[in-house]
Design an enzyme around this catalytic site. Structure first.
Site, PDB file in Angstrom:
ATOM      1  N   PRO A  40       0.817  -1.226   0.000  1.00  0.00           N
ATOM      2  CA  PRO A  40       0.000   0.000   0.000  1.00  0.00           C
ATOM      3  C   PRO A  40       0.850   1.276   0.000  1.00  0.00           C
ATOM      4  CG  PRO A  40      -0.822  -1.580   1.604  1.00  0.00           C
ATOM      5  CD  PRO A  40       0.506  -2.097   1.129  1.00  0.00           C
ATOM      6  N   LYS A  78       2.220   7.220   3.822  1.00  0.00           N
ATOM      7  CA  LYS A  78       1.606   5.893   3.889  1.00  0.00           C
ATOM      8  C   LYS A  78       1.024   5.588   5.266  1.00  0.00           C
ATOM      9  CE  LYS A  78       5.307   4.351   0.828  1.00  0.00           C
ATOM     10  NZ  LYS A  78       6.450   3.428   0.720  1.00  0.00           N
ATOM     11  N   ARG A 120      15.337  -1.128  -4.488  1.00  0.00           N
ATOM     12  CA  ARG A 120      14.084  -1.731  -4.927  1.00  0.00           C
ATOM     13  C   ARG A 120      14.170  -2.077  -6.411  1.00  0.00           C
ATOM     14  NH1 ARG A 120       9.788  -0.448  -1.794  1.00  0.00           N
ATOM     15  NH2 ARG A 120       8.958  -2.297  -2.822  1.00  0.00           N
TER      16      ARG A 120
END
Ligand SMILES: [Zn+2]
Length: 265
Positions: free
Chosen positions: A2, A59, A250
């Protein structure tokens, strides 16, 4: 995982289902999710109160339950919220269940167990302690340019750094870079004023569009990288093969043809 649009979608969901109802109990089914609070304390402090309003930053989702009492939710890798009517079975991955006087429940589901729930006194204090940057949808163009101008490194790593700009994760960072034809490893020092303005606009467009579609993967435009990324995938713009690389820790997906590293001045 998310990111800002998903968490904003959870916020709207919570606002439309779970506010202003008396909390009668809190069941903690797996305590890994609790940070700096025990299951007993969580239930004791929330019982009899109501969720009054909520606030999202990056977030993180903050839900006010009283003076100097906020619930902080972080959804980790797989967290989500589910409002359950009285006859609905509790999902398997429900880790914490907030019970309301009307017999409905709000479940915090989290398959992979990276979520976090905490009680805090205030949002500003938390943001300061964590050193979180401004929210990606709150930030102005000039703030955005200042941040990119002051921090050297791969543009993708800068976009992912929550201490600089809060809310953008791996998938949406790739989408923003794809849309502006920016190679994810492009150094921020190579970005012109115009490039930064373009990135800023793309950031807003991508995040807002994803929120408008409630981050429903099946409804996201086919022209987006997000619906194509993965092994053997083709670029929705030019049809050539997509490539992946590790940038900022990432996995970045990008089109080596549309997002050339040296094509920008
Ligand atoms: Zn392409």
């Amino acid at each position: 995982m998310p990111e800002l649009p998903e968490v904003e979608t959870f916020k709207r969901y919570l606002d439309s289902t779970s506010l202003h109802q008396r909390i009668t109990n809190v069941d903690v089914r797996d305590a890994y999710v609790l940070k700096r609070v025990s299951a007993r304390q969580l239930a004791r402090r929330l019982k009899g109160r109501r969720f009054e309003n909520s606030h999202r930053h990056g977030k993180h989702l903050f839900v006010r339950a009283g003076d100097e009492l906020w619930l902080r939710l972080h959804f980790g890798m797989t967290g989500s919220l589910e409002y359950l009517n009285h006859d609905k079975a509790v999902p398997k991955a429900a880790r914490v269940i907030f019970r309301f006087a009307n017999k409905c429940r709000l479940a915090f589901d989290d398959q992979r167990k990276f979520g976090e729930i905490e009680l805090i006194k205030g949002v500003d204090e938390f943001l300061q302690t964590r050193g979180l940057g401004p929210d990606a949808l709150e930030i102005s163009l000039s703030q955005f340019k200042t941040i990119l101008g002051r921090h050297r490194g791969a543009v993708k790593a800068i976009l992912l750094n929550q201490q600089l700009i809060a809310g953008i994760g791996n998938l949406y960072a790739d989408e923003i870079l794809f849309r502006t034809r920016t190679h994810p490893a492009t150094g921020t020092g190579r970005l012109s004023d115009k490039d930064m303005a373009r990135l800023f606009r793309a950031m807003r467009d991508v995040l807002e569009k994803a929120i408008a579609l409630k981050t429903d993967f099946n409804r996201l435009p086919k022209s987006w990288l997000l619906t194509h990324r993965g092994k053997g995938a083709k670029c929705p713009r030019c049809g050539r093969g997509l490539k992946s690389a590790t940038i900022g820790g990432r996995t970045a997906w990008f089109c080596p043809h549309c997002q050339k590293r040296t094509s920008r001045s």
